[in-house]
Design a protein around this motif. Structure first.
Motif, PDB file in Angstrom:
ATOM      1  N   PHE A 187      -2.129   8.505  -2.835  1.00 46.42           N
ATOM      2  CA  PHE A 187      -3.338   7.449  -2.736  1.00 46.42           C
ATOM      3  C   PHE A 187      -4.186   7.378  -3.967  1.00 46.42           C
ATOM      4  CE2 PHE A 187      -7.744   6.754  -0.912  1.00 46.42           C
ATOM      5  CZ  PHE A 187      -7.495   5.809  -0.001  1.00 46.42           C
ATOM      6  N   GLN A 188      -4.704   8.116  -4.578  1.00 39.34           N
ATOM      7  CA  GLN A 188      -5.440   7.947  -5.779  1.00 39.34           C
ATOM      8  C   GLN A 188      -4.485   7.398  -6.887  1.00 39.34           C
ATOM      9  OE1 GLN A 188      -8.568   8.750  -7.080  1.00 39.34           O
ATOM     10  NE2 GLN A 188      -9.472   9.498  -5.480  1.00 39.34           N
TER      11      GLN A 188
ATOM     12  N   PRO B 148      -0.171  20.664   4.454  1.00 41.84           N
ATOM     13  CA  PRO B 148      -1.275  20.026   3.658  1.00 41.84           C
ATOM     14  C   PRO B 148      -1.801  20.761   2.314  1.00 41.84           C
ATOM     15  CG  PRO B 148      -2.021  21.553   5.324  1.00 41.84           C
ATOM     16  CD  PRO B 148      -0.376  21.600   5.321  1.00 41.84           C
TER      17      PRO B 148
ATOM     18  N   MET C 250       3.437  15.607   4.787  1.00 46.29           N
ATOM     19  CA  MET C 250       2.399  16.738   5.181  1.00 46.29           C
ATOM     20  C   MET C 250       3.236  17.576   6.327  1.00 46.29           C
ATOM     21  SD  MET C 250      -1.384  16.503   6.562  1.00 46.29           S
ATOM     22  CE  MET C 250      -0.729  16.338   8.068  1.00 46.29           C
ATOM     23  N   LEU C 251       3.901  17.059   7.256  1.00 45.50           N
ATOM     24  CA  LEU C 251       4.480  17.900   8.351  1.00 45.50           C
ATOM     25  C   LEU C 251       5.583  18.724   7.649  1.00 45.50           C
ATOM     26  CD1 LEU C 251       4.681  15.326  11.213  1.00 45.50           C
ATOM     27  CD2 LEU C 251       3.287  17.244  11.150  1.00 45.50           C
TER      28      LEU C 251
ATOM     29  N   PHE D   1       0.658   5.600   5.771  1.00 45.57           N
ATOM     30  CA  PHE D   1       0.094   6.727   6.606  1.00 45.57           C
ATOM     31  C   PHE D   1       1.349   7.518   7.183  1.00 45.57           C
ATOM     32  CE2 PHE D   1      -4.107   8.405   8.146  1.00 45.57           C
ATOM     33  CZ  PHE D   1      -4.719   8.057   7.054  1.00 45.57           C
ATOM     34  N   ILE D   2       2.580   6.885   7.532  1.00 43.95           N
ATOM     35  CA  ILE D   2       3.483   7.316   8.001  1.00 43.95           C
ATOM     36  C   ILE D   2       4.370   8.322   7.104  1.00 43.95           C
ATOM     37  CG2 ILE D   2       5.823   7.142   8.709  1.00 43.95           C
ATOM     38  CD1 ILE D   2       4.829   4.503  10.177  1.00 43.95           C
TER      39      ILE D   2
ATOM     40  N   LEU E 197      -4.051   3.758  -6.256  1.00 48.71           N
ATOM     41  CA  LEU E 197      -5.207   2.857  -6.495  1.00 48.71           C
ATOM     42  C   LEU E 197      -5.334   2.543  -7.814  1.00 48.71           C
ATOM     43  CD1 LEU E 197      -7.006   1.839  -4.298  1.00 48.71           C
ATOM     44  CD2 LEU E 197      -8.781   3.765  -4.871  1.00 48.71           C
TER      45      LEU E 197
ATOM     46  N   ASN F 237       2.142  11.520   6.189  1.00 48.30           N
ATOM     47  CA  ASN F 237       2.148  12.405   7.316  1.00 48.30           C
ATOM     48  C   ASN F 237       3.683  12.981   7.452  1.00 48.30           C
ATOM     49  OD1 ASN F 237      -0.369  12.682   8.652  1.00 48.30           O
ATOM     50  ND2 ASN F 237      -0.375  10.709   8.078  1.00 48.30           N
ATOM     51  N   ILE F 238       4.447  12.308   7.208  1.00 45.26           N
ATOM     52  CA  ILE F 238       5.902  12.867   7.141  1.00 45.26           C
ATOM     53  C   ILE F 238       5.925  14.163   6.188  1.00 45.26           C
ATOM     54  CG2 ILE F 238       8.396  12.663   6.694  1.00 45.26           C
ATOM     55  CD1 ILE F 238       8.145   9.902   7.937  1.00 45.26           C
TER      56      ILE F 238
ATOM     57  N   PHE G 298       0.903  -1.292   0.010  1.00 43.96           N
ATOM     58  CA  PHE G 298      -0.095   0.177  -0.041  1.00 43.96           C
ATOM     59  C   PHE G 298       0.796   1.137  -0.029  1.00 43.96           C
ATOM     60  CE2 PHE G 298      -3.005  -3.018   1.733  1.00 43.96           C
ATOM     61  CZ  PHE G 298      -4.083  -2.740   0.616  1.00 43.96           C
TER      62      PHE G 298
ATOM     63  N   ILE H 108      -0.256  -0.404   5.159  1.00 39.68           N
ATOM     64  CA  ILE H 108      -1.107   0.564   5.358  1.00 39.68           C
ATOM     65  C   ILE H 108      -0.464   1.575   6.577  1.00 39.68           C
ATOM     66  CG2 ILE H 108      -2.884  -0.240   6.934  1.00 39.68           C
ATOM     67  CD1 ILE H 108      -3.788   1.098   3.603  1.00 39.68           C
ATOM     68  N   GLY H 109       0.132   0.997   7.503  1.00 42.93           N
ATOM     69  CA  GLY H 109       0.758   2.053   8.375  1.00 42.93           C
ATOM     70  C   GLY H 109       1.759   2.906   7.811  1.00 42.93           C
ATOM     71  N   VAL H 110       2.658   2.049   7.042  1.00 44.24           N
ATOM     72  CA  VAL H 110       3.960   2.809   6.443  1.00 44.24           C
ATOM     73  C   VAL H 110       3.126   3.729   5.465  1.00 44.24           C
ATOM     74  CG1 VAL H 110       5.692   2.391   4.743  1.00 44.24           C
ATOM     75  CG2 VAL H 110       5.529   0.841   6.576  1.00 44.24           C
TER      76      VAL H 110
END
Lengths: 337, 343, 404
Positions: free
Chosen positions: B271-272, B167, B162-163, B155-156, B275, B159-160, B75, B151-153
């Motif tokens: 993400f998109q 955004p 994004m930080l 998100f990590i 997919l 968000n990295i 993912f 899926i966790g990776v």
């Protein structure tokens, strides 16, 4: 058990079963019948295609050619036009949906009625999809009539009356022995969702009876009193027995045992042979044994079939097979006598 | 889309009649599809579809290779693409301080090479690191565990970024000059031609690598049967690491291309895109690299086709619909084998 | 049944053991009692410092009810992920379907679309009664969509479900967003009827108690049904499938039907949660159902302990409370004391990074979750027994060989 069981009607007929993997022919045009009430064996050196053949019989893999008939019904063959089956799942709903759209376009239906039609379309789609998954016998037969064929799945074979064990034990290791047997009883129990929710007296009684039956089966295979032990903690020989008990739980007519003596010591093997004879003589089961070791099968088999390089090279009584030069050659110094 | 049922019948190899028609159909169906698409969309949109398709194809290759070798839907792969775009914009925009297009080819060429090089190396390294830290320890664990980890990776990574970048969209320098190549009445952006050429050459190179080199053979044998490959002396860990390296590097390249083409990137772009690229991989037959590339282009055409017809808002829904249709009618994909797939 | 591993000796442990036994024998009663006790303690906590300092009592009560929605979602997803072992990454979609189902029936806008008047302006109390049957209808509709999505996908290998649900979770809000004519697009549907009961009348935003009590009852019922289910024949089938799919099929279980049932029931639970949530927010809009929701619920289930309904319920409650209270309080606190570095960090923004890290860390270090199901724990720690060269995978590997 009067007369020679080999004269009985066949319970299973495999007709020129072939399976290729890419360029490799694992099983080549093997004919095989199992008379009802007999113990027949399939032997052969490592890599002879025994397990592939076995997996074809059980619906685990599709054959490239040939078919398997069980109790008069064709269960396994090469899939035919299964693409069309997916069409059948979708087509009724699509047609109703299109009709609704056309009617709406023409201004004949609208509002409430249109919503209702949409809902019906959805229900039809769900219904036909479910049919394709649950796959009742009448559905499969109907498809066959219009030329669509899909082999029975392993669970369909169980429902039809074929039980099996695995060469490398595949118990549910984290469950207890009795829970393993209860899982095997799945097809025999009928508690549905609503009954489970409401805990009706019927389902409670059924569960209780099931536990009793599981106890009986454990006793039958010699595991009395070990019901609450985790499957993984049982000794090797007991795990093999538990697998047999789990297979018996579905009340099969035909039991397929894949190298049941593998890894057993001589005493355990002896016990196992005794158990297998008892299953036939007392319960009236038909048994197919797959073995690597000839010694195990010679004593109890009514007939032995030898497979080598995917082909049947000999078939007959244990004595006939033992003397067959092709068999001796195939085993090449292995304990053929 | 129209090519789908036709090819599925031809690829099935069940009907004896099909045997003689098959090679012909293999040529005719794509040709009809391409000509039809060209006639329908016109040259500009046709090239646009190819460009998008090239990006999806590059991402899809990573999905399909990783799935082929360890049967994991990675993912986080879509986010590798997104990060590739950010590595490229950081390198070109913030480190080199570029903003606009560069018309001098003598300056442009090395910059482009450097952008691809940096992004692919960095992403390759990140890909291998993730595999080592997050996936490798879970080899042999129940199937669910690595999926959840992936899926966790994902998100990590999101968000990295994004930080660090916030955004909102971050501008990426469009260093490639925007001029058109005129063929007859059609005007085709040079950038598109460049992107398609780059992507295709990467795919060809990958194909050669897989089929001709020792490492490629190791990858194929590991994918076919890991235990047997190990017995034959293939270094499984290294082979899997290399698969991740190549997959991530290709995603990095796709990121660079995306930056050049669209000029903006955002933390959730992956993400998109992921997919859609996964859909491409399934469409082509997961585990099959040629199929992934093919699937990528088909998805590109579907998406641009939807836009041409005025359904641009429905793009993702249409692609998803394609995924479900493929899974219902031909789960092994266009180039996958059908026999043995059991219901 | 409980062959527990290495129980530490001592009176406390023995007592705990006994409690576990009693609760498994009288499962339904222990759930009712347990939830009643928790339900009684929470309002007390909300009335005393230090809790009253963070947020006023009513806000706490409201928050507890919202947490209940997440508890429902976590229980439902646990059925899918924890019990049946299927990864559903688009769980929010079913939450959305439940919510919109309620919106269509309980709002003037929705009624005008349907062409049937369920709610009347004349008597809001009467309109609210529709909430109760809608809990069931929402469950049914969401379950139907679960079947629709699961049926084609679950025939295939497990991993496909993950990506298809991921896609579905992404598509459903897009569909609600884009079909302006029937969903009112971005603005969503507003003016939903609040639930009502014959004597107390319509619930209100000012009094958190009716919602709170209803939620407790709902959680207790759902939890009870969930436990009854996993302890039935169907539960055994799910467990068997999770452990060894081929062996389960060889035991006569139609694995696809069983998986589909779990998937659909999970979807139904989300539908129930959706109906409740919509009735409480009084409005539904596409942005309530983003991927973030699916991901948060997944994190709750994984952290709480896959397979253990109490565990995931506690996980959901704790995570929700941390998200919505603790992180805000932390922000305020560090802003107030101007602590260097920490005051610049927006803890709410960090939340999802933390989820991601937590998921990876849990899978690597403690895959059974914080409150594990004892059997699941054993299962997740057996890496040796993993069928590496078993028949099914070899059969599949060989067919795949032809693909490349």
């Amino acid at each position: 058990m009067s007369g020679n069981p080999m004269d009985n009607e066949p319970i299973l007929v495999a007709d020129s079963v072939t399976r290729r993997f890419g360029g490799l022919v694992a099983v080549n045009s093997v004919d095989f019948t199992i008379p009802e009430g007999s113990i027949v064996s399939l032997i052969g050196p490592n890599g002879a295609g025994k397990t592939t053949f076995f997996n074809v019989l059980l619906g685990v893999i599709d054959p490239t050619a040939g078919s398997v008939v069980f109790r008069g019904r064709r269960m396994i063959a090469r899939p035919e036009r299964i693409g069309f089956e997916s069409l059948i799942w979708v087509l009724p709903a699509v047609l109703v949906g299109l009709l609704a759209a056309l009617l709406a376009e023409a201004g004949i239906v609208s509002g409430r009625l249109l919503a209702l039609l949409g809902f019906i379309t959805l229900l039809i789609l769900i219904g036909s999809l479910l049919l394709g998954i649950i796959r009742p016998v009448w559905y499969s037969k109907g498809l066959e009539r219009i030329g669509i064929f899909r082999s029975a799945r392993p669970n369909d074979m169980v429902t039809a009356g074929v039980g099996r064990t695995f060469q490398n034990i595949r118990l549910f290791h984290n469950m207890t022995a009795i829970e393993n047997v209860l899982v095997g009883m799945h097809t025999q129990l009928h508690g549905n969702l609503l009954e489970a929710f409401l805990q009706t007296p019927r389902v409670k009684a059924e569960e209780k009876a099931a536990e009793q039956r599981a106890d009986e089966l454990l006793t039958l295979v010699g595991l009395r009193g070990k019901g609450n032990e985790a499957a993984r903690n049982l000794p090797y020989g007991d795990q093999r027995r538990l697998e047999i008990a789990r297979a018996l739980a579905a009340e099969p007519k035909l039991l397929l045992l894949d190298e049941p003596a593998a890894g057993m010591n001589p005493k355990e093997t002896l016990d196992l042979v005794a158990l297998i004879s008892r299953l036939r003589n007392d319960l009236g089961l038909t048994i197919l044994l797959i073995e690597h070791d000839m010694k195990v099968v010679m004593g109890i088999s009514d007939r032995v079939t030898v497979l080598d390089h995917g082909e049947k090279i000999a078939e007959g009584t244990p004595d006939q097979v033992r003397k067959d030069p092709r068999v001796i050659e195939a085993y090449l110094g292995a304990p053929a006598a | 889309m129209t090519a789908l049922p036709a090819t599925s019948e031809a690829g099935g190899a069940r009907v004896p009649m099909g045997a003689s028609l098959k090679p012909l159909l293999r040529l005719v169906v794509p040709a009809v599809f391409l000509v039809g698409a060209y006639a329908f969309m016109g040259p500009e949109q046709f090239v646009n579809a190819l460009t998008r398709g090239a990006i999806y194809a590059l991402i899809a290759l990573g999905y399909t290779m990783v799935y082929g070798i360890i049967e994991l839907i990675n993912f986080a792969h879509g986010d590798m693409f997104m990060m590739g775009a950010f590595v490229s914009l950081t390198f070109l925009g913030q480190i080199l301080g570029l903003t606009g297009s560069i018309t001098d080819i003598a300056r442009l060429a090395p910059l482009l090479v450097a952008a691809f090089f940096v992004s692919m190396i960095v992403m390759g390294a990140i890909g291998v690191t993730i595999e080592r830290l997050a996936y490798k320890p879970l080899r042999g664990a129940p199937r669910l565990a690595p999926l959840i980890t992936a899926i966790g990776v994902s998100f990590i990574l999101q968000n990295i970024v994004m930080l660090k970048y916030g955004p909102f969209q971050t501008n990426s320098p469009k260093i490639f000059p925007s001029f058109d190549i005129v063929i007859g009445s059609a005007k085709i952006p040079a950038l598109s031609v460049f992107i398609i050429v780059v992507a295709l050459s990467m795919m060809v190179a990958l194909q050669l690598f897989i089929s001709r080199t020792r490492l490629g053979r190791a990858m194929r044998s590991t994918a076919a049967d890991r235990d047997a490959a190990q017995l034959m002396g293939v270094n499984i860990n290294r082979t899997i690491a290399i698969t991740f390296l190549i997959g991530a590097a290709l995603a990095g390249a796709a990121g660079v291309v995306n930056g050049l083409q669209y000029g903006v990137s955002r933390f959730d772009d992956g993400f998109q895109a992921g997919l859609k690229a996964f859909t491409a991989a399934v469409l082509g037959g997961i585990g099959n690299t040629v199929g992934a590339a093919l699937g990528g282009f088909i998805i590109g055409f579907i998406e641009v086709g939807a836009t041409v017809m005025g359904f641009s808002r429905w793009g993702p829904a249409i692609v998803f619909g394609v995924l479900v249709i493929v899974l219902v009618f031909r789960p092994s994909g266009l180039l996958g084998q059908q026999l043995g797939e059991r219901a | 049944m409980s062959a527990s591993t290495a129980v530490p000796s001592g009176r406390f442990a023995a007592r705990r053991q006994r409690l576990a036994e009693v609760s498994s024998r009288h499962r339904s009663w222990s759930i009712v009692v347990g939830i009643a006790i928790i339900g009684a303690i929470l309002p007390v906590l909300a009335n005393i410092p230090p809790f009253t300092l963070a947020t006023p009592t009513n806000a706490w009560m409201d928050g507890f009810t919202n947490a209940g929605v997440w508890v429902l979602l976590a229980i439902g997803l646990n059925l899918v992920v924890g019990v049946a072992g299927l990864l559903d990454l688009g769980y929010a979609a079913f939450f959305a379907i439940g919510a919109y189902t309620y919106a269509y029936v309980a709002s003037p806008f929705g009624n005008s679309i349907l062409g049937i008047e369920f709610v009347t302006k004349v008597s809001p109390d009467l309109s609210g009664l529709v909430f109760w049957p809608m809990l069931l209808v929402g469950a049914l509709v969401a379950g139907m969509f679960g079947i629709l999505l699961g049926a084609p996908t679950l025939r295939l290998r497990g991993d496909y479900l993950a990506i298809v649900t991921l896609g579905f979770g992404e598509i459903v809000p897009i569909v609600f967003l884009n079909s302006d004519a029937v969903t009112n697009g971005t603005n969503g549907v507003g003016g939903l009827a609040r639930p009502a009961l014959p004597i107390i009348g319509s619930f209100s935003a000012l009094n958190p108690w009716p919602y709170y009590i209803s939620m407790l009852v709902l959680v207790a019922v759902v939890m009870m049904l969930a436990y009854r289910l996993v302890e039935s024949r169907l539960g055994r089938a799910w467990e068997a499938i999770r452990e060894d799919e081929l062996a389960a099929a060889a035991s006569g279980i139609n694995t696809v039907t069983a998986k589909l049932l779990a998937f659909a029931l999970g979807a139904s639970t989300a539908g129930i949660a959706g109906v409740f949530n919509a009735s409480k927010l009084v409005t539904v809009s596409p942005d309530q159902f983003t991927f973030i929701v699916s991901f948060t619920v997944l994190a709750m289930v994984v952290l709480g302990g896959m397979g253990n309904f109490w565990g995931v319920a506690v996980g959901a409650f704790v995570i929700y409370t941390i998200n919505n209270v603790l992180l805000k309080v932390l922000n305020q606190f560090f802003d107030a004391v101007s602590f260097p570095i920490l005051k610049d960090i927006d803890f709410i923004q960090l939340q999802f990074l933390l989820y991601g890290l937590a998921l990876v860390a849990m899978m690597l270090l403690r895959p059974e979750g914080l409150f594990p199901n004892s059997r699941r724990q054993r299962e997740l720690h057996t890496q040796v027994l993993e069928p590496g060269a078993d028949e099914l995978t070899t059969a599949e590997a060989t067919t795949e060989e032809g693909q490349r």
